[in-house]
Scaffold this active site. Sequence first.
Site, short mmCIF file in Angstrom:
data_model
loop_
_atom_site.label_atom_id
_atom_site.label_comp_id
_atom_site.label_asym_id
_atom_site.label_seq_id
_atom_site.Cartn_x
_atom_site.Cartn_y
_atom_site.Cartn_z
N GLY A 143 0.86 -1.19 0.00
CA GLY A 143 0.00 0.00 0.00
C GLY A 143 0.88 1.22 0.00
O GLY A 143 2.07 1.14 0.35
N PRO A 144 0.34 2.37 -0.38
CA PRO A 144 1.18 3.57 -0.46
C PRO A 144 1.72 4.01 0.90
O PRO A 144 1.16 3.67 1.94
CB PRO A 144 0.22 4.63 -1.03
N SER A 145 2.80 4.73 0.83
CA SER A 145 3.44 5.25 2.05
C SER A 145 2.45 6.08 2.85
O SER A 145 1.77 6.95 2.30
CB SER A 145 4.63 6.11 1.61
N VAL A 147 -0.26 4.93 4.43
CA VAL A 147 -1.64 4.41 4.45
C VAL A 147 -1.96 3.71 5.78
O VAL A 147 -3.13 3.59 6.16
CB VAL A 147 -1.88 3.46 3.25
N LYS A 149 0.12 0.70 6.90
CA LYS A 149 0.57 -0.70 6.88
C LYS A 149 1.29 -1.05 8.18
O LYS A 149 0.98 -2.04 8.83
CB LYS A 149 1.54 -0.96 5.70
N GLY A 150 2.26 -0.20 8.53
CA GLY A 150 3.07 -0.46 9.73
C GLY A 150 2.19 -0.49 10.97
O GLY A 150 2.36 -1.35 11.85
N ARG A 176 15.18 6.29 10.38
CA ARG A 176 14.48 7.39 11.08
C ARG A 176 14.90 7.35 12.55
O ARG A 176 15.41 6.32 13.01
CB ARG A 176 12.96 7.20 10.96
N ARG A 269 2.74 12.11 10.53
CA ARG A 269 3.76 11.18 11.03
C ARG A 269 5.07 11.91 11.30
O ARG A 269 5.82 11.55 12.21
CB ARG A 269 3.97 10.04 10.02
N ARG A 280 6.66 10.69 -2.28
CA ARG A 280 5.82 9.57 -1.85
C ARG A 280 4.38 9.74 -2.34
O ARG A 280 3.72 8.77 -2.72
CB ARG A 280 5.88 9.43 -0.32
N ASN A 303 -8.32 1.47 4.62
CA ASN A 303 -7.98 1.87 5.99
C ASN A 303 -8.56 3.27 6.22
O ASN A 303 -7.85 4.26 6.18
CB ASN A 303 -6.47 1.86 6.22
N ASP A 304 -9.87 3.29 6.44
CA ASP A 304 -10.50 4.56 6.77
C ASP A 304 -10.44 4.72 8.28
O ASP A 304 -9.70 5.53 8.81
CB ASP A 304 -11.93 4.62 6.21
N1 LIG Z 1 9.94 -4.36 -2.58
C1 LIG Z 1 10.13 -4.07 -1.31
N2 LIG Z 1 9.55 -3.00 -0.78
C2 LIG Z 1 9.75 -2.75 0.53
C3 LIG Z 1 10.55 -3.57 1.35
N3 LIG Z 1 10.56 -3.05 2.60
C4 LIG Z 1 9.78 -1.97 2.56
N4 LIG Z 1 9.29 -1.78 1.32
C5 LIG Z 1 8.36 -0.74 0.85
O1 LIG Z 1 9.07 0.45 0.68
C6 LIG Z 1 8.19 1.55 0.84
C7 LIG Z 1 8.84 2.58 1.73
O2 LIG Z 1 9.04 2.07 3.00
P1 LIG Z 1 9.52 3.03 4.17
O3 LIG Z 1 10.70 3.80 3.72
O4 LIG Z 1 9.67 2.23 5.42
O5 LIG Z 1 8.35 4.10 4.29
P2 LIG Z 1 6.84 3.96 4.79
O6 LIG Z 1 6.17 2.88 4.02
O7 LIG Z 1 6.29 5.27 4.49
O8 LIG Z 1 6.88 3.68 6.24
C8 LIG Z 1 6.90 0.94 1.41
O9 LIG Z 1 5.98 0.84 0.33
C9 LIG Z 1 7.30 -0.42 1.87
O10 LIG Z 1 6.22 -1.34 1.77
C10 LIG Z 1 11.15 -4.70 0.74
O11 LIG Z 1 11.85 -5.50 1.35
N5 LIG Z 1 10.92 -4.91 -0.57
N1 LIG Z 2 -6.93 4.52 10.01
C1 LIG Z 2 -6.15 5.52 10.35
N2 LIG Z 2 -6.66 6.71 10.67
C2 LIG Z 2 -5.86 7.74 11.00
N3 LIG Z 2 -4.50 7.67 11.08
C3 LIG Z 2 -3.94 6.50 10.76
C4 LIG Z 2 -4.72 5.35 10.39
N4 LIG Z 2 -3.88 4.34 10.14
C5 LIG Z 2 -2.62 4.80 10.36
N5 LIG Z 2 -2.66 6.09 10.73
C6 LIG Z 2 -1.52 6.97 11.02
O1 LIG Z 2 -0.96 7.31 9.76
C7 LIG Z 2 0.45 7.43 9.85
C8 LIG Z 2 1.09 6.53 8.82
O2 LIG Z 2 0.89 5.20 9.22
P1 LIG Z 2 2.01 4.08 9.00
O3 LIG Z 2 1.53 2.84 9.68
O4 LIG Z 2 3.34 4.62 9.40
O5 LIG Z 2 1.94 3.93 7.41
P2 LIG Z 2 2.81 3.06 6.40
O6 LIG Z 2 3.52 2.02 7.19
O7 LIG Z 2 1.82 2.50 5.45
O8 LIG Z 2 3.74 4.03 5.74
C9 LIG Z 2 0.83 7.09 11.28
O9 LIG Z 2 1.05 8.28 12.00
C10 LIG Z 2 -0.38 6.34 11.80
O10 LIG Z 2 -0.56 6.53 13.18
#
Ligand SMILES: Nc1nc2c(ncn2[C@@H]2O[C@H](COP(=O)(O)OP(=O)(O)O)[C@@H](O)[C@H]2O)c(=O)[nH]1
Ligand SMILES: Nc1ncnc2c1ncn2[C@@H]1O[C@H](COP(=O)(O)OP(=O)(O)O)[C@@H](O)[C@H]1O
Length: 400
Positions: A143-145, A147, A149-150, A176, A269, A280, A303-304
């Site tokens: 999913g996009p940065s 969204v 996921k983490g 970070r 964030r 991003r 993820n609303d």
């Molecule tokens: N293809 C690939 N993508 C990854 C991997 N690890 C992280 N990513 C993706 O890289 C993107 C950026 O990750 P990150 O720098 O942690 O930023 P964030 O997703 O905004 O927290 C995200 O879309 C992740 O899902 C990997 O091992 N392989």
């Molecule tokens: N459903 C939601 N509603 C509001 N804020 C959210 C929701 N899900 C995640 N967040 C917040 O959005 C930010 C990005 O989430 P994060 O998990 O780091 O995204 P990703 O891993 O996809 O880059 C974080 O600050 C998180 O707390």
Amino acid sequence: MGEAPAFCYEIPLKEFANGNTLKSKSAETAIVTGNKKYVIEGSDGKSTSLGVRIYDESTAQWVHPVVLGTKPRACKGHLAVLLNEDRILIIKKGASPDDCLWFLELDTQYVRDQKTMHGGNTEVVAWSKGVRGNAEMPIVISGPSGVGKGTLINKLMKEYPSMFGFSVSHTTRAPRVNEEDGVHYHFTEKSVMEKEIKDGKFLEYASVHGNLYGTSIEAVEVVADEGKRCILDIDVQGARSVRGSPVEAIFIFIRPPSMEELERRLRARGTETEAQISKRLRNAEAELEQGISSGLFDHILYNDELEGCYQRLKEVLGLDGNVRAAPNPVSRGFDLPVVHSASELDNQIIIDCGTQELEKASKNRIVLDVSCLKGGAPGRTRGLDLYAVNSFSDELKEVR
Ligand SMILES: Nc1nc2c(ncn2[C@@H]2O[C@H](COP(=O)(O)OP(=O)(O)O)[C@@H](O)[C@H]2O)c(=O)[nH]1
Ligand SMILES: Nc1ncnc2c1ncn2[C@@H]1O[C@H](COP(=O)(O)OP(=O)(O)O)[C@@H](O)[C@H]1O
């Protein structure tokens, strides 16, 4: 699985036609297929893992191949069985239940691809651990940065710590402030990572937002070795690579309620610079397009509202909210007794137990069903089935 397999029991090697004499190591096996002899080296007391060497009759040379995948730990001895001319099944003696069944792939699609990557003339083999039954599949989350996921993955791992494990990716991006090396990512140099990619250590990799990211085979193996289900947080390109690999997984795409909300979350964030946020957000458009319309993903979750999305994630993973036990305990195996003989019938490897065991055990045999193998390097080989047959009653019972 094709024709009758070749069986091999710890034949000490001596001399070969070309005069190359190899030191005979204890408990090694040799399997011949085509004009190659694959020698699985047993424990010489020093090595920590099983080694492999190949004798090529066409060149009359010994070759040390590139060996991919996690290697089986050294053991007291093993049985080797050639299956389908493309892989060797290894049954280790005296090994722990999760470490007794292995496959050395010789000519599978993955090995052929890796040979091409290594220039075509290098010998390549790959280890894949065998697991009984259908161990739970890894979960790929994209999913996009920003969204969430983490956030969703952290919630899952916190609620089910014994069930899920995170695949720690490698990345060339800078850490970070709150990120720890080896926990959130393996932070690495570009040249180092490129070399490791070339060496075949990665299941997948991609350039994302200007940095290199990748999942090493080891990162996934470590989680599986803990008996946990592996979660991969990777981008859409990475998800596509995993889809194209022998690794079977569940693919989940997380989408935001709107681009405005995605931007708000990314900014809130507070981990990226303005320029990084813009990049991003630009990439998010393409990722959303591919994630939603490519048919790559098994499930697309909005993820609303966080709690609602988390509940839907649990539903698609078959978690009803009350489950706490690990669904994927360390795979069961068996301790290979002194082997008398082995044969093959309709994809079943029949191993008769030795007489040094209990008197009664001499009447027992073990049946290993290899008819439903799935997966393989660069992951696990699943679908093995194992039974004990008591010849007094011909009763079939599962080996536990
Ligand atoms: N293809 C690939 N993508 C990854 C991997 N690890 C992280 N990513 C993706 O890289 C993107 C950026 O990750 P990150 O720098 O942690 O930023 P964030 O997703 O905004 O927290 C995200 O879309 C992740 O899902 C990997 O091992 N392989
Ligand atoms: N459903 C939601 N509603 C509001 N804020 C959210 C929701 N899900 C995640 N967040 C917040 O959005 C930010 C990005 O989430 P994060 O998990 O780091 O995204 P990703 O891993 O996809 O880059 C974080 O600050 C998180 O707390």
